[in-house]
Design a protein around this motif. Structure first.
Motif, PDB file in Angstrom:
ATOM      1  N   ALA A 117      -4.328   1.546  -4.730  1.00 23.96           N
ATOM      2  CA  ALA A 117      -3.813   1.613  -3.361  1.00 23.96           C
ATOM      3  C   ALA A 117      -4.956   1.509  -2.354  1.00 23.96           C
ATOM      4  O   ALA A 117      -4.877   0.759  -1.372  1.00 23.96           O
ATOM      5  CB  ALA A 117      -3.027   2.910  -3.148  1.00 23.96           C
ATOM      6  N   PHE A 118      -6.053   2.239  -2.610  1.00 29.47           N
ATOM      7  CA  PHE A 118      -7.177   2.206  -1.679  1.00 29.47           C
ATOM      8  C   PHE A 118      -7.939   0.882  -1.750  1.00 29.47           C
ATOM      9  O   PHE A 118      -8.525   0.454  -0.756  1.00 29.47           O
ATOM     10  CB  PHE A 118      -8.114   3.396  -1.896  1.00 29.47           C
ATOM     11  N   ALA A 122       1.648   7.501   5.202  1.00 30.80           N
ATOM     12  CA  ALA A 122       1.137   7.923   3.895  1.00 30.80           C
ATOM     13  C   ALA A 122       0.708   9.395   3.920  1.00 30.80           C
ATOM     14  O   ALA A 122       0.921  10.120   2.944  1.00 30.80           O
ATOM     15  CB  ALA A 122      -0.018   7.024   3.464  1.00 30.80           C
ATOM     16  N   ARG A 137      -6.996  14.608  -1.316  1.00 25.33           N
ATOM     17  CA  ARG A 137      -5.613  15.072  -1.391  1.00 25.33           C
ATOM     18  C   ARG A 137      -5.492  16.572  -1.676  1.00 25.33           C
ATOM     19  O   ARG A 137      -4.425  17.133  -1.561  1.00 25.33           O
ATOM     20  CB  ARG A 137      -4.860  14.281  -2.459  1.00 25.33           C
ATOM     21  N   LEU A 142      -6.108  11.358   3.369  1.00 22.37           N
ATOM     22  CA  LEU A 142      -5.654  10.499   2.276  1.00 22.37           C
ATOM     23  C   LEU A 142      -6.605  10.545   1.081  1.00 22.37           C
ATOM     24  O   LEU A 142      -6.165  10.578  -0.070  1.00 22.37           O
ATOM     25  CB  LEU A 142      -5.515   9.047   2.755  1.00 22.37           C
ATOM     26  N   PHE A 172       0.832  -1.205   0.000  1.00 24.52           N
ATOM     27  CA  PHE A 172       0.000   0.000   0.000  1.00 24.52           C
ATOM     28  C   PHE A 172       0.866   1.255   0.000  1.00 24.52           C
ATOM     29  O   PHE A 172       0.636   2.178  -0.777  1.00 24.52           O
ATOM     30  CB  PHE A 172      -0.943   0.014   1.218  1.00 24.52           C
ATOM     31  N   TYR A 217      -4.242   5.682  -7.321  1.00 23.75           N
ATOM     32  CA  TYR A 217      -4.787   5.857  -5.974  1.00 23.75           C
ATOM     33  C   TYR A 217      -5.892   4.840  -5.699  1.00 23.75           C
ATOM     34  O   TYR A 217      -6.004   4.312  -4.600  1.00 23.75           O
ATOM     35  CB  TYR A 217      -5.320   7.283  -5.779  1.00 23.75           C
ATOM     36  N   ALA A 276       1.813   6.850  -6.585  1.00 25.93           N
ATOM     37  CA  ALA A 276       0.578   7.124  -7.335  1.00 25.93           C
ATOM     38  C   ALA A 276       0.637   8.493  -7.997  1.00 25.93           C
ATOM     39  O   ALA A 276       1.046   9.478  -7.380  1.00 25.93           O
ATOM     40  CB  ALA A 276      -0.624   7.030  -6.412  1.00 25.93           C
ATOM     41  N   TYR A 291       0.820   3.941  -2.906  1.00 22.66           N
ATOM     42  CA  TYR A 291       0.321   5.281  -2.589  1.00 22.66           C
ATOM     43  C   TYR A 291       1.396   6.340  -2.844  1.00 22.66           C
ATOM     44  O   TYR A 291       1.122   7.392  -3.413  1.00 22.66           O
ATOM     45  CB  TYR A 291      -0.176   5.355  -1.137  1.00 22.66           C
ATOM     46  N   TYR A 292       2.620   6.045  -2.436  1.00 25.61           N
ATOM     47  CA  TYR A 292       3.717   6.995  -2.619  1.00 25.61           C
ATOM     48  C   TYR A 292       3.980   7.268  -4.104  1.00 25.61           C
ATOM     49  O   TYR A 292       4.239   8.401  -4.497  1.00 25.61           O
ATOM     50  CB  TYR A 292       4.991   6.458  -1.956  1.00 25.61           C
TER      51      TYR A 292
END
Length: 189
Positions: A39-40, A85, A146, A143, A23, A36, A30, A27-28
């Motif tokens: 990741a979610f 995150a 953003r 998160l 994750f 995103y 994305a 996320y980093y």
């Protein structure tokens, strides 16, 4: 004994722990909405398995001492990874992350100390649970959205920090009271 470590609920706990670095990397790195979303999606799988593992353990009599320790450990690792995150977009969150680490480290050490020294096993208190909910809601908001303006994000982060401080202070006070009571009962006058 070995079977205890590989029960279905414990396998779900391992899965949640394995998802954490994946994750964070997704996320980093994305850059698109699809990135995103992926990741979610992984995070949602983690949350779903967190909800299901306890139900499965109770329903099929798979509750183990190891599982009782693994589940909250996976919970805290997940919460910490979400805080990490948030720092990718809001560097000020590092203060909240460090406080989170200190608070959880204190809780773990104190829990082990109370169990070993006084055979006291205490669970989470209402103020700890409220703090956890507040942290989760705030972190998810930071998160998911953003584009929150930095001043608003800073207010949200400060609010989380204040909640963690209050919770930590209340736990320190509670643990001090437990220790005093345990010492009194060991050494009656």
């Amino acid at each position: 004994m070995k079977r205890e470590y590989f029960s279905i609920p414990n396998l779900m706990g391992y899965f949640r722990i394995i998802i954490i670095p994946i994750f964070l990397i997704l996320y980093y790195n994305a850059t698109t909405s699809r990135d995103y979303f992926v990741a979610f999606f992984l995070l949602a799988l983690s949350l779903i398995t967190d909800l299901i593992d306890g139900f499965v353990a109770r329903k099929f009599n798979m509750i183990t001492d190891f599982g009782k320790a693994l589940d909250p450990f996976a919970d805290k690792l997940t919460q910490g990874s979400l805080a990490i995150a948030v720092t990718f977009h809001y560097p000020f969150m590092i203060v909240g992350l460090l406080l989170f680490i200190v608070k959880e480290f204190y809780m773990g050490i104190m829990g082990l100390y109370l169990k070993k020294k006084y055979n006291i096993w205490n669970g989470a208190k209402w103020y700890g649970k409220i703090c956890t909910v507040i942290i989760d809601v705030c972190v998810f908001a930071l998160l998911l959205f953003r584009d929150i303006p930095t001043p608003v994000a800073t207010i949200i982060i400060v609010f989380m920090i204040v909640c963690m401080c209050i919770s930590l202070i209340k736990y320190i006070s509670f643990h001090s009271s437990l220790i005093k009571e345990a010492k009194k009962s060991k050494n009656p006058m």
